[in-house]
Write an enzyme that holds these catalytic residues in place. Structure first.
Site, PDB file in Angstrom:
ATOM      1  N   SER A 125     -17.662 -20.607  -9.954  1.00 54.71           N
ATOM      2  CA  SER A 125     -17.147 -19.525  -9.135  1.00 54.71           C
ATOM      3  C   SER A 125     -15.963 -20.003  -8.287  1.00 54.71           C
ATOM      4  O   SER A 125     -14.937 -20.390  -8.840  1.00 54.71           O
ATOM      5  CB  SER A 125     -18.290 -18.957  -8.279  1.00 54.71           C
ATOM      6  OG  SER A 125     -17.912 -17.782  -7.609  1.00 54.71           O
ATOM      7  N   ASP A 176     -18.838  -9.423 -15.588  1.00 54.28           N
ATOM      8  CA  ASP A 176     -18.816 -10.065 -14.276  1.00 54.28           C
ATOM      9  C   ASP A 176     -17.833  -9.329 -13.355  1.00 54.28           C
ATOM     10  O   ASP A 176     -16.626  -9.409 -13.552  1.00 54.28           O
ATOM     11  CB  ASP A 176     -18.397 -11.535 -14.431  1.00 54.28           C
ATOM     12  CG  ASP A 176     -18.464 -12.302 -13.128  1.00 54.28           C
ATOM     13  OD1 ASP A 176     -18.656 -11.681 -12.063  1.00 54.28           O
ATOM     14  OD2 ASP A 176     -18.330 -13.538 -13.173  1.00 54.28           O
ATOM     15  N   HIS A 207     -21.985 -12.628 -13.203  1.00 54.34           N
ATOM     16  CA  HIS A 207     -21.630 -13.854 -12.495  1.00 54.34           C
ATOM     17  C   HIS A 207     -22.813 -14.814 -12.488  1.00 54.34           C
ATOM     18  O   HIS A 207     -23.936 -14.429 -12.203  1.00 54.34           O
ATOM     19  CB  HIS A 207     -21.246 -13.501 -11.057  1.00 54.34           C
ATOM     20  CG  HIS A 207     -20.284 -14.453 -10.435  1.00 54.34           C
ATOM     21  ND1 HIS A 207     -18.978 -14.555 -10.856  1.00 54.34           N
ATOM     22  CD2 HIS A 207     -20.423 -15.347  -9.419  1.00 54.34           C
ATOM     23  CE1 HIS A 207     -18.347 -15.458 -10.103  1.00 54.34           C
ATOM     24  NE2 HIS A 207     -19.211 -15.953  -9.231  1.00 54.34           N
TER      25      HIS A 207
END
Length: 229
Positions: A125, A176, A207
């Site tokens: 991320s 996502d 995600h």
């Protein structure tokens, strides 16, 4: 293997770059050769330098690890750079923090006697985004990236770097909302346009890091050891 947490390294007294005041973990692995990669572990928002080590063990439990803590806080959560809103990055800060990370890696090479061993940045991320930014802007520091749920971090910036020695694995979920595929495609195109070798794996879901992502990353990582000279 041994672990070393260095909360405030201050200034290194030996020759070489000055040590940054940067909390990090270093864990010496079991290299079979001087060409074995070092895993640079870069946590996501709200993570830390210890939590991300579980991912490193899933990829290669014998690897040498370098895991710094994100230098920015947002709502008490650690990050790698500022953002203006969800999904909107402060690109000036991205550029600044990527340069700082490249400087940290130069220091770490000297401090831990890493020689010319390749650095493989493994990020999730926000950690994936700083890994990608550093690879795009400072390929001399990071030539290999495994990006879990990352996206393009440098909107509006032109790139002039030569990435012909760079290899990147992008691992993303098709749905996502935090790293939309349009942005993933943008980073893949930007890397490829500068000469990088890009591999991309998409999965169902959003995600995160799925077991299939880790399974795809292991063989890619195993191929990153340079041939002995």
């Amino acid at each position: 293997m041994t672990a070393n947490t260095n909360p405030t390294p201050g200034r290194d007294t030996a020759a070489g770059p000055p040590a940054p005041d940067w909390t990090h973990v270093y864990r010496a692995g079991e290299p079979s050769s001087a060409n074995d990669p070092v895993l640079l572990m870069l946590h996501g928002t709200g993570g830390n330098e210890e939590e991300i080590l579980g991912l490193a063990d899933a990829l290669d439990p014998a690897a040498t690890l370098l895991s710094p803590r994100g230098p920015v806080t947002e709502g008490g959560l650690r990050r790698w750079f500022r953002r203006l809103s969800e999904g909107v990055f402060d690109v000036d800060d991205v550029v600044r923090r990527a340069a700082e990370l490249a400087g940290f890696l130069a220091w770490a090479r000297h401090r831990y006697d890493l020689g010319e061993r390749p650095i493989v940045a493994v990020g999730f991320s926000n950690g994936a985004n700083i890994a990608l930014a550093t690879a795009l802007l400072h390929p001399e520091a990071v030539k290999r990236v495994i990006a879990f749920s990352g996206m393009f971090p440098l909107d509006g910036r032109s790139l002039t770097t030569d990435l012909s020695e760079t290899a990147v694995l992008l691992l993303n979920g098709r749905t996502d909302p935090m790293a939309p595929l349009t942005s993933v495609d943008t980073v893949a195109a930007a890397l490829s346009a500068r000469g990088a070798a890009v591999e991309q794996e998409l999965r169902g879901g959003g995600h995160g890091i799925a077991a299939t992502d880790v399974a795809a990353a292991r063989p890619w990582l195993a191929r990153q050891q340079p041939a002995a000279g």
